[in-house]
Design an enzyme around this catalytic site. Structure first.
Site, PDB file in Angstrom:
ATOM      1  CG  MET A   1      -1.920  -1.163   1.188  1.00 32.51           C
ATOM      2  SD  MET A   1      -2.957  -1.183   2.659  1.00 32.51           S
ATOM      3  CE  MET A   1      -3.969   0.271   2.373  1.00 32.51           C
ATOM      4  CB  ALA A   2       2.706   2.851  -2.789  1.00 33.28           C
ATOM      5  CB  CYS A  84       0.026  -3.073  -7.180  1.00 34.24           C
ATOM      6  SG  CYS A  84      -0.358  -1.308  -7.315  1.00 34.24           S
ATOM      7  CG  ASN A 184      -6.131  -8.357   0.889  1.00 37.37           C
ATOM      8  OD1 ASN A 184      -5.905  -7.860  -0.215  1.00 37.37           O
ATOM      9  ND2 ASN A 184      -6.343  -7.621   1.955  1.00 37.37           N
ATOM     10  N   GLY A 185      -9.235  -8.746   1.223  1.00 36.17           N
ATOM     11  CA  GLY A 185     -10.287  -8.089   0.456  1.00 36.17           C
ATOM     12  C   GLY A 185     -11.568  -7.899   1.249  1.00 36.17           C
ATOM     13  N   GLY A 208      -5.900  -4.385   4.672  1.00 39.54           N
ATOM     14  CA  GLY A 208      -5.309  -3.253   3.972  1.00 39.54           C
ATOM     15  C   GLY A 208      -6.062  -1.977   4.274  1.00 39.54           C
ATOM     16  NE  ARG A 209      -9.491  -1.261  -0.346  1.00 38.30           N
ATOM     17  CZ  ARG A 209     -10.650  -1.465  -0.955  1.00 38.30           C
ATOM     18  NH1 ARG A 209     -11.332  -0.444  -1.441  1.00 38.30           N
ATOM     19  NH2 ARG A 209     -11.141  -2.688  -1.073  1.00 38.30           N
TER      20      ARG A 209
END
Length: 312
Positions: A1-2, A84, A184-185, A208-209
């Site tokens: 997660m840049a 990505c 993930n997700g 992640g988010r």
């Protein structure tokens, strides 16, 4: 997660229960590592082990060289990004764009695994598009190449972040390989984490988010999986302490000017989780001083905490 999982955020997530954190994506082109952005992404000073560094690229030898150099700099796990969906990454035949070329995938995996003595992990999506869900094939290739663990996002590259993640493909992958698979997700709560683990049989979930603005989600999930009990939401005072600690670390890591700018998005994510914060968010985004940012956050929470105590 840049742009998200920088060192201050990684350290905070570990403190709040994350079992493993991974660096921001680093280009495999070592000629570009002298930029300020790359130097900061390659800074792991003070981080707790294991240090996992994610690399991205489309050339097997460059990926291998990047892996070796990161290990020399202290990486204890090398993570390959083939997940990505960003256009600027896919245009360079990296990230999830690689899923279209299984031969190149195999070459990269073999080159990186053979180049280092530390574990190598891989992040993928379920495929390039809904008509080409080759996640199972890529997962089997990864296992054959010696990949130690695999994270799978339940969307294709074409899906981006639209629609709902699907977990049938992840469950299929779990049934076909012996290496650990991380699902993930759209995992936004402890309950959802338990559901996904039960449905897929995955070894772990990757967040992640959902951690943006709510880094305590890791301890919520870890506690629920271990005990079956749900932790209460953090109090406003605790959120304030977490946010101010995070803010201070951002200022120290990036410096006054860059730290103030980067802090805006992180503080914005926290505030989005709190009611009636829109006016303050707009005000905060105009602040140009680290000291004023810190003071304004403290004062805004203090007013809310005081009002809550008076109402009670």
């Amino acid at each position: 997660m840049a742009g998200v999982t920088d060192r201050p955020f990684r350290q905070l997530c570990r403190q709040l229960g994350a079992g493993l954190v991974v660096s921001e994506m680093v280009t495999s082109d070592t000629r570009l590592w002298n930029s300020r952005k790359s130097r900061l992404r390659l800074d792991h000073g003070g981080e707790a082990a294991p240090i996992s560094v994610q690399i991205a690229g489309g050339d097997p030898e460059m990926m291998a060289q990047a892996a070796r150099e990161n290990v020399r700099r202290g990486a204890q796990i090398i993570d390959i990004n083939m997940g990505c969906p960003a256009k600027k990454v896919c245009k360079k035949a990296a990230g999830s764009a690689l899923l279209r070329d299984e031969k190149l995938v195999a070459d990269i995996l073999q080159a990186v695994v053979q180049s280092v003595s530390v574990p190598v992990t891989l992040k993928i999506r379920t495929g390039w598009c809904t008509d080409s869900r080759n996640g199972v094939t890529v997962a089997q290739m990864a296992e054959d190449a010696g990949i130690a663990a695999l994270a799978v996002h339940g969307r294709t590259r074409a899906c981006g972040y639209h629609g709902q993640a699907e977990f049938d493909t992840i469950a299929d992958i779990v049934s076909r390989v012996a290496i650990p698979v991380f699902a993930n997700g759209d995992i936004t709560s402890a309950d959802r984490a338990r559901e996904v683990l039960n449905y897929t049989g995955a070894a772990a979930v990757m967040i992640g988010r959902a951690a943006q603005g709510r880094p305590w989600i890791f301890r919520e999930i870890a506690h629920y999986l271990a005990t079956g009990e749900r932790l209460p939401e953090p109090t406003l005072d605790e959120v304030r302490k977490i946010l101010l600690t995070h803010l201070g670390e951002l200022h120290r890591f990036y410096g006054e000017v860059m730290g103030v700018r980067i802090a805006r998005k992180h503080v914005g994510w926290y505030l989005k989780t709190l009611a009636d914060s829109e006016s303050f968010r707009k005000t905060f985004f105009q602040i140009e001083s680290a000291e004023v940012q810190h003071a304004s956050v403290h004062e805004w929470f203090e007013r809310r905490i005081t009002r809550g105590a008076q109402a009670a």
